[in-house]
Design a protein around this motif. Sequence first.
Motif, PDB file in Angstrom:
ATOM      1  N   THR A  32       0.860  -1.185   0.000  1.00 58.11           N
ATOM      2  CA  THR A  32       0.000   0.000   0.000  1.00 58.11           C
ATOM      3  C   THR A  32       0.894   1.232   0.000  1.00 58.11           C
ATOM      4  O   THR A  32       1.988   1.223   0.578  1.00 58.11           O
ATOM      5  CB  THR A  32      -0.918   0.043   1.240  1.00 58.11           C
ATOM      6  OG1 THR A  32      -0.127   0.003   2.432  1.00 58.11           O
ATOM      7  CG2 THR A  32      -1.893  -1.115   1.223  1.00 58.11           C
TER       8      THR A  32
ATOM      9  N   ASP B 209       0.771   5.705   0.299  1.00 57.62           N
ATOM     10  CA  ASP B 209      -0.020   6.846   0.756  1.00 57.62           C
ATOM     11  C   ASP B 209       0.777   8.114   0.512  1.00 57.62           C
ATOM     12  O   ASP B 209       2.012   8.126   0.661  1.00 57.62           O
ATOM     13  CB  ASP B 209      -0.353   6.696   2.244  1.00 57.62           C
ATOM     14  CG  ASP B 209      -1.178   7.856   2.756  1.00 57.62           C
ATOM     15  OD1 ASP B 209      -2.192   8.192   2.120  1.00 57.62           O
ATOM     16  OD2 ASP B 209      -0.805   8.449   3.788  1.00 57.62           O
TER      17      ASP B 209
ATOM     18  N   TYR C 119      -7.679   5.130  -4.057  1.00 56.62           N
ATOM     19  CA  TYR C 119      -8.805   5.917  -3.557  1.00 56.62           C
ATOM     20  C   TYR C 119      -8.227   7.242  -3.070  1.00 56.62           C
ATOM     21  O   TYR C 119      -7.668   7.339  -1.990  1.00 56.62           O
ATOM     22  CB  TYR C 119      -9.534   5.196  -2.431  1.00 56.62           C
ATOM     23  CG  TYR C 119     -10.684   5.981  -1.852  1.00 56.62           C
ATOM     24  CD1 TYR C 119     -11.890   6.082  -2.536  1.00 56.62           C
ATOM     25  CD2 TYR C 119     -10.555   6.638  -0.638  1.00 56.62           C
ATOM     26  CE1 TYR C 119     -12.941   6.814  -2.011  1.00 56.62           C
ATOM     27  CE2 TYR C 119     -11.600   7.371  -0.113  1.00 56.62           C
ATOM     28  CZ  TYR C 119     -12.795   7.454  -0.801  1.00 56.62           C
ATOM     29  OH  TYR C 119     -13.832   8.196  -0.280  1.00 56.62           O
TER      30      TYR C 119
ATOM     31  N   ASP D 218      -4.820   6.937  -1.281  1.00 56.98           N
ATOM     32  CA  ASP D 218      -4.514   5.605  -0.752  1.00 56.98           C
ATOM     33  C   ASP D 218      -4.446   4.618  -1.914  1.00 56.98           C
ATOM     34  O   ASP D 218      -5.415   4.477  -2.674  1.00 56.98           O
ATOM     35  CB  ASP D 218      -5.580   5.162   0.247  1.00 56.98           C
ATOM     36  CG  ASP D 218      -5.569   6.021   1.504  1.00 56.98           C
ATOM     37  OD1 ASP D 218      -4.480   6.177   2.096  1.00 56.98           O
ATOM     38  OD2 ASP D 218      -6.629   6.556   1.878  1.00 56.98           O
TER      39      ASP D 218
ATOM     40  N   PHE E 129      -5.843  -2.473   3.718  1.00 52.90           N
ATOM     41  CA  PHE E 129      -6.130  -1.373   2.797  1.00 52.90           C
ATOM     42  C   PHE E 129      -7.560  -0.897   3.034  1.00 52.90           C
ATOM     43  O   PHE E 129      -8.519  -1.670   2.857  1.00 52.90           O
ATOM     44  CB  PHE E 129      -5.957  -1.817   1.341  1.00 52.90           C
ATOM     45  CG  PHE E 129      -6.252  -0.751   0.336  1.00 52.90           C
ATOM     46  CD1 PHE E 129      -5.463   0.379   0.230  1.00 52.90           C
ATOM     47  CD2 PHE E 129      -7.357  -0.860  -0.513  1.00 52.90           C
ATOM     48  CE1 PHE E 129      -5.743   1.371  -0.691  1.00 52.90           C
ATOM     49  CE2 PHE E 129      -7.643   0.126  -1.444  1.00 52.90           C
ATOM     50  CZ  PHE E 129      -6.837   1.260  -1.529  1.00 52.90           C
ATOM     51  N   LEU E 130      -7.698   0.354   3.434  1.00 50.87           N
ATOM     52  CA  LEU E 130      -9.000   0.930   3.787  1.00 50.87           C
ATOM     53  C   LEU E 130      -9.679   0.044   4.841  1.00 50.87           C
ATOM     54  O   LEU E 130      -9.146  -0.103   5.929  1.00 50.87           O
ATOM     55  CB  LEU E 130      -9.846   1.123   2.537  1.00 50.87           C
ATOM     56  CG  LEU E 130      -9.233   2.052   1.458  1.00 50.87           C
ATOM     57  CD1 LEU E 130     -10.147   2.158   0.256  1.00 50.87           C
ATOM     58  CD2 LEU E 130      -8.909   3.416   2.036  1.00 50.87           C
ATOM     59  N   ASP E 131     -10.822  -0.568   4.522  1.00 48.37           N
ATOM     60  CA  ASP E 131     -11.534  -1.352   5.533  1.00 48.37           C
ATOM     61  C   ASP E 131     -11.482  -2.862   5.264  1.00 48.37           C
ATOM     62  O   ASP E 131     -12.329  -3.613   5.732  1.00 48.37           O
ATOM     63  CB  ASP E 131     -12.990  -0.896   5.633  1.00 48.37           C
ATOM     64  CG  ASP E 131     -13.727  -1.006   4.307  1.00 48.37           C
ATOM     65  OD1 ASP E 131     -13.065  -1.306   3.290  1.00 48.37           O
ATOM     66  OD2 ASP E 131     -14.950  -0.782   4.275  1.00 48.37           O
TER      67      ASP E 131
ATOM     68  N   SER F 245     -10.707  -3.229  10.623  1.00 46.28           N
ATOM     69  CA  SER F 245     -11.010  -1.958  11.287  1.00 46.28           C
ATOM     70  C   SER F 245      -9.818  -1.560  12.134  1.00 46.28           C
ATOM     71  O   SER F 245      -9.219  -2.402  12.825  1.00 46.28           O
ATOM     72  CB  SER F 245     -12.268  -2.080  12.162  1.00 46.28           C
ATOM     73  OG  SER F 245     -12.091  -3.069  13.157  1.00 46.28           O
TER      74      SER F 245
END
Length: 351
Positions: A18, A20, A121, A124, A163-165, A186
């Motif tokens: 990932t 950022d 996104y 991200d 990654f994200l949720d 989470s």
Amino acid sequence: MEHLRVEPEKRKDLILATLDVKALYPSIPHGAGITMALQQALPTSPPTSSENGRKNMLREMLKLILEGNTFKFAGRTYKQIKGIAMGTPVAPTWANLFMGKLETDALTAWPGPLPLIWLRYIDDILTLFPGTQTEFDTLLVHLNSRMKSIKFTSETSKCKIDFLDVTIFKGERFQTEGVLDIRPYSKAIDPHTYLPWYLGSQPVGKNTLDLKLRKMCSLAGIQGGPISNHSLRATSATRMFEMGVPEKLIKERTGHNSLEALRTYERNNDKQHKVVSDILSIGTPNPSAPFSFSNPFFSNNHTSNTLNYPQQSGFSFNNLHGCTINIHATPVQRSTDYYLSEKEFQEFTSE
């Protein structure tokens, strides 16, 4: 992920990663950001006259939004000269278009192995990289060299990545079918995100205290003179000494390591000097009226000490020379008066 099939020869060393962008919104330069966003949104080549007209109109509208953003802090007005304010309706669209152009140009110019997927996104990014860790690190350096103000950070793993949720991981199906599995993810709740700074369990830093102090002084209309955390601490210690707070309790509140260091803030004030001056300048007392004075070294909750002088004709403190008088003030209980006997008074005024 169900539709992605990783080829057998790429499964062993496949890197899940990932990326950022650090502080994307305030880091996009206005000029280059507008140009790159318009190139990504309207890539017609060669552009027609109507296309140029649309671009010019959008350019002027974006400049109006980006270059006219002002805000007020601590009583002063500022103008944002780089990036875009979070919460502005056009911010996500502009940032997405900018990032689309930036990553397209960067990956096109990248000479190494290309990622199997590149999903983003806003800022991200999730990617599957079919190369070595060294090659991925080189790709990260390549991305960070594209624009001075835009910097990427990354996390990598050979097994799973958040990654994200969701969490993407290599399960049983990955070795047989080349399919990655996912499960919900989470983040752990950080209580300091939801609690005020003064209710958290972690120590508050110097910069936080300094900012809070200056803001409180500004809101209270206190201006002029140096304002610092130390001046507030010193003033608090002095005030507590004046009100008769025990040293150990003051030390506990101020955080001093020793009583010796704390005592440097025990300063005499004008009111205390006046009381001492009044005591030493008393004339002949009225035999029928005792002399009373309030003790300023303690809070108003303590009663006044009353000295009942016996009748002694011609006595005056002004007549005393070449002697030392030690006066010790101690707190007394509420509604309790203390009267000196004649013997005690003689001892009190003797050399």
